[in-house]
Design a protein around this motif. Structure first.
Motif, mmCIF file in Angstrom:
data_model
loop_
_atom_site.group_PDB
_atom_site.id
_atom_site.type_symbol
_atom_site.label_atom_id
_atom_site.label_comp_id
_atom_site.label_asym_id
_atom_site.label_seq_id
_atom_site.Cartn_x
_atom_site.Cartn_y
_atom_site.Cartn_z
ATOM 1 N N ILE A 189 9.280 3.828 -3.477
ATOM 2 C CA ILE A 189 9.091 2.563 -2.770
ATOM 3 C C ILE A 189 8.841 1.484 -3.813
ATOM 4 C CG2 ILE A 189 7.731 1.291 -1.078
ATOM 5 C CD1 ILE A 189 6.820 4.052 0.015
ATOM 6 N N ALA A 190 9.722 0.497 -3.861
ATOM 7 C CA ALA A 190 9.564 -0.618 -4.791
ATOM 8 C C ALA A 190 9.243 -1.880 -4.002
ATOM 9 C CB ALA A 190 10.841 -0.820 -5.613
ATOM 10 N N ASN A 191 8.277 -2.649 -4.489
ATOM 11 C CA ASN A 191 7.876 -3.852 -3.772
ATOM 12 C C ASN A 191 7.379 -4.901 -4.759
ATOM 13 O OD1 ASN A 191 7.403 -5.140 -1.141
ATOM 14 N ND2 ASN A 191 5.253 -5.100 -1.720
ATOM 15 N N ARG A 192 7.450 -6.153 -4.344
ATOM 16 C CA ARG A 192 6.966 -7.228 -5.206
ATOM 17 C C ARG A 192 5.487 -7.045 -5.514
ATOM 18 N NH1 ARG A 192 9.956 -11.541 -5.921
ATOM 19 N NH2 ARG A 192 11.051 -11.164 -3.953
ATOM 20 N N THR A 193 4.710 -6.686 -4.481
ATOM 21 C CA THR A 193 3.281 -6.410 -4.671
ATOM 22 C C THR A 193 3.097 -4.894 -4.740
ATOM 23 O OG1 THR A 193 2.788 -8.361 -3.320
ATOM 24 C CG2 THR A 193 0.975 -6.840 -3.746
ATOM 25 N N LEU A 194 2.765 -4.391 -5.914
ATOM 26 C CA LEU A 194 2.669 -2.945 -6.119
ATOM 27 C C LEU A 194 1.632 -2.312 -5.197
ATOM 28 C CD1 LEU A 194 3.377 -0.365 -7.638
ATOM 29 C CD2 LEU A 194 1.762 -1.060 -9.431
ATOM 30 N N ALA A 195 0.519 -2.991 -4.968
ATOM 31 C CA ALA A 195 -0.551 -2.410 -4.148
ATOM 32 C C ALA A 195 -0.063 -2.069 -2.745
ATOM 33 C CB ALA A 195 -1.739 -3.380 -4.074
ATOM 34 N N LYS A 196 0.826 -2.893 -2.176
ATOM 35 C CA LYS A 196 1.358 -2.609 -0.832
ATOM 36 C C LYS A 196 2.221 -1.355 -0.843
ATOM 37 C CE LYS A 196 1.377 -7.130 1.438
ATOM 38 N NZ LYS A 196 2.219 -8.152 2.106
ATOM 39 N N ALA A 197 3.028 -1.194 -1.896
ATOM 40 C CA ALA A 197 3.859 0.009 -2.015
ATOM 41 C C ALA A 197 2.983 1.245 -2.177
ATOM 42 C CB ALA A 197 4.811 -0.137 -3.199
ATOM 43 N N GLU A 198 1.917 1.116 -2.949
ATOM 44 C CA GLU A 198 1.017 2.251 -3.165
ATOM 45 C C GLU A 198 0.271 2.612 -1.869
ATOM 46 O OE1 GLU A 198 0.019 1.760 -7.925
ATOM 47 O OE2 GLU A 198 -1.215 0.685 -6.461
ATOM 48 N N ALA A 199 -0.047 1.603 -1.061
ATOM 49 C CA ALA A 199 -0.720 1.876 0.216
ATOM 50 C C ALA A 199 0.198 2.663 1.160
ATOM 51 C CB ALA A 199 -1.148 0.563 0.867
ATOM 52 N N LEU A 200 1.486 2.294 1.195
ATOM 53 C CA LEU A 200 2.442 3.047 2.012
ATOM 54 C C LEU A 200 2.589 4.473 1.495
ATOM 55 C CD1 LEU A 200 5.574 0.958 3.059
ATOM 56 C CD2 LEU A 200 3.669 1.745 4.440
ATOM 57 N N LEU A 201 2.612 4.594 0.180
ATOM 58 C CA LEU A 201 2.717 5.913 -0.452
ATOM 59 C C LEU A 201 1.582 6.827 0.012
ATOM 60 C CD1 LEU A 201 4.752 6.844 -2.744
ATOM 61 C CD2 LEU A 201 2.798 6.672 -4.268
ATOM 62 N N ALA A 202 0.373 6.290 -0.004
ATOM 63 C CA ALA A 202 -0.794 7.081 0.401
ATOM 64 C C ALA A 202 -0.713 7.461 1.879
ATOM 65 C CB ALA A 202 -2.069 6.289 0.125
ATOM 66 N N LEU A 203 -0.225 6.538 2.698
ATOM 67 C CA LEU A 203 -0.139 6.774 4.140
ATOM 68 C C LEU A 203 0.842 7.900 4.470
ATOM 69 C CD1 LEU A 203 -1.018 5.730 6.976
ATOM 70 C CD2 LEU A 203 0.957 4.201 6.879
ATOM 71 N N PHE A 204 1.956 7.954 3.710
ATOM 72 C CA PHE A 204 3.014 8.912 4.052
ATOM 73 C C PHE A 204 3.017 10.158 3.158
ATOM 74 C CE2 PHE A 204 4.432 5.225 6.322
ATOM 75 C CZ PHE A 204 4.969 5.766 7.480
ATOM 76 N N ALA A 205 2.076 10.244 2.235
ATOM 77 C CA ALA A 205 2.001 11.434 1.376
ATOM 78 C C ALA A 205 1.895 12.728 2.179
ATOM 79 C CB ALA A 205 0.830 11.301 0.407
ATOM 80 N N PRO A 206 1.142 12.762 3.300
ATOM 81 C CA PRO A 206 1.070 14.011 4.077
ATOM 82 C C PRO A 206 2.411 14.423 4.697
ATOM 83 C CG PRO A 206 -0.768 12.561 4.638
ATOM 84 C CD PRO A 206 0.182 11.756 3.815
ATOM 85 N N ASP A 207 3.358 13.496 4.823
ATOM 86 C CA ASP A 207 4.658 13.795 5.414
ATOM 87 C C ASP A 207 5.715 14.159 4.375
ATOM 88 O OD1 ASP A 207 4.225 12.769 8.352
ATOM 89 O OD2 ASP A 207 3.465 11.182 7.056
ATOM 90 N N ALA A 208 5.354 14.090 3.103
ATOM 91 C CA ALA A 208 6.364 14.165 2.045
ATOM 92 C C ALA A 208 6.907 15.575 1.826
ATOM 93 C CB ALA A 208 5.799 13.614 0.738
ATOM 94 N N GLY A 209 6.104 16.605 2.118
ATOM 95 C CA GLY A 209 6.575 17.962 1.840
ATOM 96 C C GLY A 209 6.893 18.110 0.363
ATOM 97 N N ALA A 210 8.097 18.603 0.068
ATOM 98 C CA ALA A 210 8.504 18.800 -1.334
ATOM 99 C C ALA A 210 9.100 17.536 -1.955
ATOM 100 C CB ALA A 210 9.515 19.943 -1.413
#
Length: 274
Positions: free
Chosen positions: A151-172
């Motif tokens: 996930i690439a975004n102008r504001t890195l913190a927003k991309a990192e927040a999405l990353l944390a939210l969807f980490a449980p769905d990521a599987g492999a």
């Protein structure tokens, strides 16, 4: 016999293609329904929804700027709406509870895989943006088991927040987040979830993210080629796709949720292109 009532709610709404799409679906399936567009006041969305269902309405699609509000006011949320944090589909369940669903992600995946033959399993995907449009499609993308998703975004913190939210769905799937200027190698699939190209702007990406195997998908659509797709095509992308198919596919999934029947989308997409 009166037809069942459905509508799309937004502000503004006069440009919406949804009434035409659902009218075509109704003709194709033989379902007796009437589908209109409702412009709700910016401070009157909840009242508009309540009045619609009090009149016996069967279901609502929700568009900008009310998707988050629809999610918040719902008494029940489907799992995909819960993850998306926004709703584009509302209906009353068998107990009369206002239920929120989100069919955007299913629409994107159906368009990519079903209409364009894009293979998501094992793919290396770059998603641009970290707003509501991107949040709404991440769970279905991850369910398709890509090898990696950035996930690439102008504001890195927003991309990192999405990353944390969807980490449980990521599987492999390997998840990562970065700024727009960080990606520097080719991807199998690039999805533009920003609205920049509607204003003729581009995220500040390196051209090195594209080679002759890259498929580029702009979730926006316009009468002519979007700015982002033009940029990608001129840099040698294998295929560029706009979001019109996603619009029709998410509508078809809403139709299925409401009516229990899934329309055939290809002729509807073709008619809208014409």
């Amino acid at each position: 016999m009166t037809n069942d009532l459905y509508a799309v709610v937004g502000h503004p709404i006069s440009h919406s293609k949804s009434p035409r799409i659902h009218s075509l679906f109704a003709c194709q399936t033989g379902e007796a329904l009437e589908y209109t567009a409702i412009q709700a006041p910016l401070d009157g969305f909840e009242a508009t929804v309540a009045q619609f269902f009090e009149r016996g309405g069967g279901g609502l699609n929700v568009t900008v700027p009310f998707k988050e509000q629809a999610w918040q006011m719902a008494q029940r949320r489907t799992e995909r709406a819960q993850k998306a944090g926004a709703a584009n589909t509302l209906y009353l369940d068998e107990d009369g509870r206002l239920t929120a669903d989100n069919t955007d992600g299913q629409g994107l995946v159906s368009d990519l895989c079903g209409n364009h033959g894009v293979e998501l399993a094992g793919a290396n995907i770059l998603v641009l943006g970290a707003g509501g449009a991107v949040r709404g499609v991440l769970a279905p993308l991850l369910a398709a088991k890509p090898a990696a998703l950035t996930i690439a975004n102008r504001t890195l913190a927003k991309a990192e927040a999405l990353l944390a939210l969807f980490a449980p769905d990521a599987g492999a799937t390997r998840l990562s987040a970065c700024g727009f200027d960080a990606p520097d190698r080719p991807y199998d699939l690039i999805i533009n979830g920003t609205s920049a190209s509607l204003q003729g702007d581009l995220p500040p990406l390196s051209p090195s993210v594209i080679d002759n195997r890259t498929v580029v998908y702009d979730m926006m659509y316009a009468a002519s080629e979007t700015t982002f797709n033009q940029w990608a095509r001129e840099r040698g992308a294998q295929q560029t796709i706009d979001g019109l198919g996603m619009l029709v596919e998410q509508a078809a999934e809403s139709f299925r949720v409401w009516r229990g029947i899934k329309p055939v989308t290809a002729p509807v997409i073709a008619e809208l292109r014409d």
